[in-house]
Motif scaffolding. Structure first.
Motif, PDB file in Angstrom:
ATOM      1  N   PHE A  42       0.846  -1.188   0.000  1.00 50.12           N
ATOM      2  CA  PHE A  42       0.000   0.000   0.000  1.00 50.12           C
ATOM      3  C   PHE A  42       0.882   1.238   0.000  1.00 50.12           C
ATOM      4  O   PHE A  42       1.809   1.336   0.806  1.00 50.12           O
TER       5      PHE A  42
ATOM      6  N   ILE B 240       0.615   5.431   0.149  1.00 52.11           N
ATOM      7  CA  ILE B 240      -0.222   6.608   0.374  1.00 52.11           C
ATOM      8  C   ILE B 240       0.579   7.828  -0.057  1.00 52.11           C
ATOM      9  O   ILE B 240       1.695   8.036   0.425  1.00 52.11           O
TER      10      ILE B 240
ATOM     11  N   ASP C 294       0.480  11.679   0.144  1.00 53.66           N
ATOM     12  CA  ASP C 294      -0.169  12.860   0.714  1.00 53.66           C
ATOM     13  C   ASP C 294       0.184  14.070  -0.144  1.00 53.66           C
ATOM     14  O   ASP C 294       1.262  14.132  -0.728  1.00 53.66           O
TER      15      ASP C 294
ATOM     16  N   THR D 261       0.183  -3.563  -5.795  1.00 55.35           N
ATOM     17  CA  THR D 261       0.209  -2.438  -4.862  1.00 55.35           C
ATOM     18  C   THR D 261      -1.072  -1.622  -4.959  1.00 55.35           C
ATOM     19  O   THR D 261      -1.500  -1.261  -6.048  1.00 55.35           O
ATOM     20  N   LYS D 262      -1.662  -1.328  -3.830  1.00 54.08           N
ATOM     21  CA  LYS D 262      -2.804  -0.416  -3.760  1.00 54.08           C
ATOM     22  C   LYS D 262      -2.257   0.987  -3.531  1.00 54.08           C
ATOM     23  O   LYS D 262      -1.280   1.174  -2.818  1.00 54.08           O
ATOM     24  N   VAL D 263      -2.913   2.001  -4.124  1.00 52.40           N
ATOM     25  CA  VAL D 263      -2.445   3.383  -4.013  1.00 52.40           C
ATOM     26  C   VAL D 263      -3.608   4.260  -3.564  1.00 52.40           C
ATOM     27  O   VAL D 263      -4.718   4.152  -4.085  1.00 52.40           O
ATOM     28  N   LEU D 264      -3.334   5.129  -2.605  1.00 51.60           N
ATOM     29  CA  LEU D 264      -4.294   6.124  -2.150  1.00 51.60           C
ATOM     30  C   LEU D 264      -3.629   7.484  -2.295  1.00 51.60           C
ATOM     31  O   LEU D 264      -2.580   7.728  -1.704  1.00 51.60           O
ATOM     32  N   GLN D 265      -4.230   8.356  -3.107  1.00 50.06           N
ATOM     33  CA  GLN D 265      -3.693   9.706  -3.271  1.00 50.06           C
ATOM     34  C   GLN D 265      -4.602  10.673  -2.523  1.00 50.06           C
ATOM     35  O   GLN D 265      -5.808  10.703  -2.767  1.00 50.06           O
ATOM     36  N   LEU D 266      -4.022  11.440  -1.618  1.00 48.86           N
ATOM     37  CA  LEU D 266      -4.755  12.397  -0.802  1.00 48.86           C
ATOM     38  C   LEU D 266      -4.406  13.814  -1.234  1.00 48.86           C
ATOM     39  O   LEU D 266      -3.264  14.110  -1.544  1.00 48.86           O
TER      40      LEU D 266
ATOM     41  N   TYR E 210      -8.866  10.332 -12.842  1.00 49.05           N
ATOM     42  CA  TYR E 210      -9.735   9.365 -12.183  1.00 49.05           C
ATOM     43  C   TYR E 210     -11.163   9.466 -12.694  1.00 49.05           C
ATOM     44  O   TYR E 210     -11.614  10.534 -13.081  1.00 49.05           O
TER      45      TYR E 210
ATOM     46  N   GLU F 227     -14.025   6.748  -8.520  1.00 47.05           N
ATOM     47  CA  GLU F 227     -12.738   6.570  -7.849  1.00 47.05           C
ATOM     48  C   GLU F 227     -12.391   7.749  -6.935  1.00 47.05           C
ATOM     49  O   GLU F 227     -11.371   7.729  -6.266  1.00 47.05           O
TER      50      GLU F 227
ATOM     51  N   PHE G  34     -13.300  10.182  -3.757  1.00 45.95           N
ATOM     52  CA  PHE G  34     -14.077  10.363  -2.528  1.00 45.95           C
ATOM     53  C   PHE G  34     -13.857  11.788  -2.052  1.00 45.95           C
ATOM     54  O   PHE G  34     -12.718  12.228  -1.907  1.00 45.95           O
TER      55      PHE G  34
END
Length: 189
Positions: free
Chosen positions: A65, A67, A69, A92-97, A108, A112, A114
């Motif tokens: 994972f 992230i 930021d 791999t999971k990806v979270l873009q903040l 996106y 996708e 939020f």
């Protein structure tokens, strides 16, 4: 959801916690870890087009994972995109903040993205007692914020350009000695 506390996860970064090599050794024994790296530092690596021989072991790791930021800042440049290409493996999971994601929206689809903004937060805070009368309100401690807007064009018409746009450069202009220019309404004139 798996609980993440210091007993279950090890932590590391370049300057705090465990060194990356030690964390990888722990992972081989079945331990879990979280590692913090700055996008600025990662972009400096020769492996992604930067100028320094560093962070190679981070790019070799198989991350579960990632992230990112402040994704609006560092991911839109060629170096930032190269960093993500090297870090992100097929699983791999990806979270873009981002608090200001406007230049990311085109990357996106709508399902996708939020969004959680101040108005939504305040509505949830008010609706909690009605929707969940026997549960403590997790939003109760969030402060109310008063947001005021001003039409600077009307307040400071002398700083309007021909295109009818407020000119910040003109408003904050100073003389060569650093003092405010005449017309700054008495501030440091």
């Amino acid at each position: 959801m798996q609980k993440c506390d210091s007993k279950e996860y090890h932590y590391g970064s370049k300057n705090n916690g465990e060194l990356f090599g030690k964390l990888e050794q722990l992972a081989c024994k079945g331990e879990k870890y979280v590692y913090f790296a700055s996008m600025q530092d990662l972009r400096g690596s020769e492996q992604v087009g930067g100028k320094f021989d560093k962070n190679n072991e981070l790019f070799k790791a198989n991350w579960d994972f990632v992230i990112v930021d402040e994704a609006h800042e560092g991911t839109k440049t060629e170096l930032g995109q190269n960093v993500l290409k090297e870090l992100v493996k097929p699983t791999t999971k990806v979270l873009q903040l981002s608090g200001t994601p406007f230049n990311l929206f085109d990357d996106y689809s709508e399902d996708e993205i939020f969004t959680w903004d101040y108005v939504m937060e305040q509505k949830a805070k008010q609706a909690w007692a009605v929707d969940n009368p026997y549960e403590p309100n997790p939003y109760a401690s969030l402060p109310a914020i008063n947001i005021y807007t001003y039409d600077l064009g009307n307040l400071m018409s002398e700083y309007i350009e021909d295109e009818k746009a407020f000119n910040f450069r003109e408003f904050f202009r100073t003389k060569d000695d650093g003092s405010w220019c005449k017309g700054c309404k008495g501030v440091k004139c």
